[in-house]
Design a protein around this motif. Structure first.
Motif, PDB file in Angstrom:
ATOM      1  N   UNK A 193      31.795  33.197  30.739  1.00 54.32           N
ATOM      2  CA  UNK A 193      31.954  33.929  32.002  1.00 54.32           C
ATOM      3  C   UNK A 193      32.977  35.038  31.810  1.00 54.32           C
ATOM      4  N   UNK A 194      32.617  36.237  32.250  1.00 53.37           N
ATOM      5  CA  UNK A 194      33.528  37.380  32.146  1.00 53.37           C
ATOM      6  C   UNK A 194      33.522  38.157  33.460  1.00 53.37           C
ATOM      7  N   UNK A 195      34.700  38.343  34.021  1.00 56.98           N
ATOM      8  CA  UNK A 195      34.828  39.089  35.285  1.00 56.98           C
ATOM      9  C   UNK A 195      35.690  40.321  35.057  1.00 56.98           C
ATOM     10  N   UNK A 196      35.212  41.480  35.480  1.00 53.31           N
ATOM     11  CA  UNK A 196      35.952  42.735  35.287  1.00 53.31           C
ATOM     12  C   UNK A 196      35.983  43.563  36.572  1.00 53.31           C
ATOM     13  N   UNK A 197      37.062  44.308  36.755  1.00 46.41           N
ATOM     14  CA  UNK A 197      37.207  45.191  37.908  1.00 46.41           C
ATOM     15  C   UNK A 197      37.036  46.637  37.449  1.00 46.41           C
ATOM     16  N   UNK A 198      36.254  47.381  38.194  1.00 39.40           N
ATOM     17  CA  UNK A 198      36.012  48.785  37.809  1.00 39.40           C
ATOM     18  C   UNK A 198      37.264  49.629  37.967  1.00 39.40           C
ATOM     19  N   UNK A 199      38.166  49.222  38.860  1.00 36.90           N
ATOM     20  CA  UNK A 199      39.435  49.932  39.067  1.00 36.90           C
ATOM     21  C   UNK A 199      40.562  48.907  39.023  1.00 36.90           C
ATOM     22  N   UNK A 200      41.062  48.661  37.819  1.00 44.14           N
ATOM     23  CA  UNK A 200      42.080  47.632  37.623  1.00 44.14           C
ATOM     24  C   UNK A 200      43.397  47.943  38.322  1.00 44.14           C
ATOM     25  N   UNK A 201      43.624  49.216  38.702  1.00 49.32           N
ATOM     26  CA  UNK A 201      44.854  49.565  39.408  1.00 49.32           C
ATOM     27  C   UNK A 201      44.733  49.316  40.913  1.00 49.32           C
ATOM     28  N   UNK A 202      43.497  49.071  41.367  1.00 47.74           N
ATOM     29  CA  UNK A 202      43.247  48.769  42.786  1.00 47.74           C
ATOM     30  C   UNK A 202      43.137  47.267  42.991  1.00 47.74           C
ATOM     31  N   UNK A 203      42.310  46.624  42.165  1.00 44.60           N
ATOM     32  CA  UNK A 203      42.119  45.169  42.258  1.00 44.60           C
ATOM     33  C   UNK A 203      42.121  44.566  40.853  1.00 44.60           C
ATOM     34  N   UNK A 204      42.866  43.503  40.694  1.00 41.86           N
ATOM     35  CA  UNK A 204      43.040  42.886  39.378  1.00 41.86           C
ATOM     36  C   UNK A 204      42.524  41.451  39.374  1.00 41.86           C
ATOM     37  N   UNK A 205      41.744  41.103  38.343  1.00 40.33           N
ATOM     38  CA  UNK A 205      41.252  39.727  38.176  1.00 40.33           C
ATOM     39  C   UNK A 205      42.390  38.878  37.611  1.00 40.33           C
ATOM     40  N   UNK A 206      42.719  37.793  38.305  1.00 41.77           N
ATOM     41  CA  UNK A 206      43.840  36.941  37.878  1.00 41.77           C
ATOM     42  C   UNK A 206      43.402  35.579  37.337  1.00 41.77           C
ATOM     43  N   UNK A 207      42.208  35.126  37.762  1.00 45.05           N
ATOM     44  CA  UNK A 207      41.768  33.810  37.307  1.00 45.05           C
ATOM     45  C   UNK A 207      40.255  33.655  37.468  1.00 45.05           C
ATOM     46  N   UNK A 258      33.650  44.595  41.453  1.00 44.53           N
ATOM     47  CA  UNK A 258      33.910  43.429  40.605  1.00 44.53           C
ATOM     48  C   UNK A 258      32.578  42.953  39.996  1.00 44.53           C
ATOM     49  N   UNK A 259      32.509  42.964  38.675  1.00 46.63           N
ATOM     50  CA  UNK A 259      31.296  42.505  37.991  1.00 46.63           C
ATOM     51  C   UNK A 259      31.558  41.145  37.353  1.00 46.63           C
ATOM     52  N   UNK A 260      30.743  40.171  37.743  1.00 44.23           N
ATOM     53  CA  UNK A 260      30.859  38.822  37.186  1.00 44.23           C
ATOM     54  C   UNK A 260      29.632  38.570  36.320  1.00 44.23           C
ATOM     55  N   UNK A 261      29.869  38.422  35.029  1.00 46.50           N
ATOM     56  CA  UNK A 261      28.765  38.208  34.093  1.00 46.50           C
ATOM     57  C   UNK A 261      28.821  36.782  33.547  1.00 46.50           C
ATOM     58  N   UNK A 262      27.700  36.076  33.698  1.00 49.65           N
ATOM     59  CA  UNK A 262      27.597  34.699  33.199  1.00 49.65           C
ATOM     60  C   UNK A 262      26.459  34.674  32.178  1.00 49.65           C
ATOM     61  N   UNK A 263      26.814  34.575  30.920  1.00 49.43           N
ATOM     62  CA  UNK A 263      25.788  34.694  29.895  1.00 49.43           C
ATOM     63  C   UNK A 263      25.203  36.095  29.933  1.00 49.43           C
ATOM     64  N   UNK A 264      23.911  36.157  30.095  1.00 46.96           N
ATOM     65  CA  UNK A 264      23.236  37.466  30.184  1.00 46.96           C
ATOM     66  C   UNK A 264      22.978  37.885  31.629  1.00 46.96           C
ATOM     67  N   UNK A 265      23.365  37.041  32.590  1.00 50.81           N
ATOM     68  CA  UNK A 265      23.147  37.327  33.996  1.00 50.81           C
ATOM     69  C   UNK A 265      24.427  37.860  34.632  1.00 50.81           C
ATOM     70  N   UNK A 266      24.270  38.718  35.692  1.00 47.33           N
ATOM     71  CA  UNK A 266      25.469  39.258  36.324  1.00 47.33           C
ATOM     72  C   UNK A 266      25.286  39.490  37.824  1.00 47.33           C
TER      73      UNK A 266
END
Length: 251
Positions: A199-213, A235-243
């Motif tokens: 599982x990988x979660x990323x924010x398109x604007x890390x200075x606006x919203x930050x993933x903490x956990x 916020x993009x949450x990717x699980x395996x090949x699905x998102x």
């Protein structure tokens, strides 16, 4: 004249008896001495052939006896692995002896659940394991490598791929310096177990919203997002090949 002859004969006979007696005594003395010499030689030979607790001349040597003793078993591969049903993997390990003179104790490799994973081959340094084609996805088995009283364990999880993901909400709002939780529903191949996909979660604007956990549970993934400053981020949450994509608004 006859008296003289008898006297001479008597003297000769006495001399013969004395000589015979002396000869017998000398022979006996010689025999005793010979026996003593032979015994001494045997003793000397025995003493010279036995040294430091070991016996030469074809006998068993007892100076040093190799024992089997293991000080530790160390894994050379990961302590936890994911294995697809029907696939194989190799587990590597190192068995350390207590002394260089010791022999390596017998290495035993076993599976806690042979209906999921079985050991197909093993040596003193590695073992090959196979997940059964019928193994239940998401289930686990423990492989134990043991030598003497020492052991090491590897957790094997049967892969449970993700079939579909869907965000519980398309957007969330969070205040600056506060944290919001984003939930993404996950449908795994085996719905009764959590997905084994990364599982990988990323924010398109890390200075606006930050993933903490990020946390993965059966049927879902939750992501904690902290608002840093006013604005909007994807916020993009990717699980395996699905998102799944969620809009995060920071006030």
């Amino acid at each position: 004249m006859k008296k003289q002859v008898k006297s001479v004969l008597s003297m000769a006979l006495a001399a013969a008896l004395v000589f015979a007696s002396v000869g017998t005594a000398d022979a006996a003395t010689t025999a005793v001495a010979g026996n003593a010499t032979a015994n001494a030689a045997k003793t000397t030979t025995a003493a010279s052939t036995t040294t430091g607790g070991s016996t030469t001349g074809g006998s068993v040597t007892g100076d040093s006896v190799s024992t089997a003793a293991t000080s530790k078993v160390t894994l050379q591969s990961a302590k936890s692995i994911y294995l697809a049903a029907g696939k194989t993997a190799t587990i590597k390990y190192k068995v350390t002896k207590k002394s260089t003179a010791d022999k390596i104790q017998t290495v035993k490799v076993t599976s806690s659940n042979t209906k999921l994973v079985k050991v197909t081959k093993k040596t003193n340094t590695s073992a090959k394991i196979k997940a059964l084609a019928s193994a239940t996805k998401g289930k686990t088995a423990t492989i134990t490598v043991k030598s003497g009283s020492k052991s090491a364990k590897v957790k094997v999880t049967i892969k449970n791929p993700t079939k579909k993901v869907k965000a519980a909400k398309k957007s969330v709002t969070v205040k600056k310096k506060k944290t919001a939780t984003v939930t993404v529903k996950v449908t795994a191949t085996n719905k009764s177990a959590k997905t084994t996909d990364t599982v990988k979660a990323t924010s398109s604007k890390a200075k606006v919203a930050k993933v903490t956990k990020t946390t993965t549970k059966k049927g879902k993934v939750t992501v904690n997002v902290k608002g840093l400053k006013k604005g909007t981020s994807k916020l993009t949450v990717k699980v395996g090949s699905k998102k799944a994509v969620v809009t995060v608004k920071v006030k």
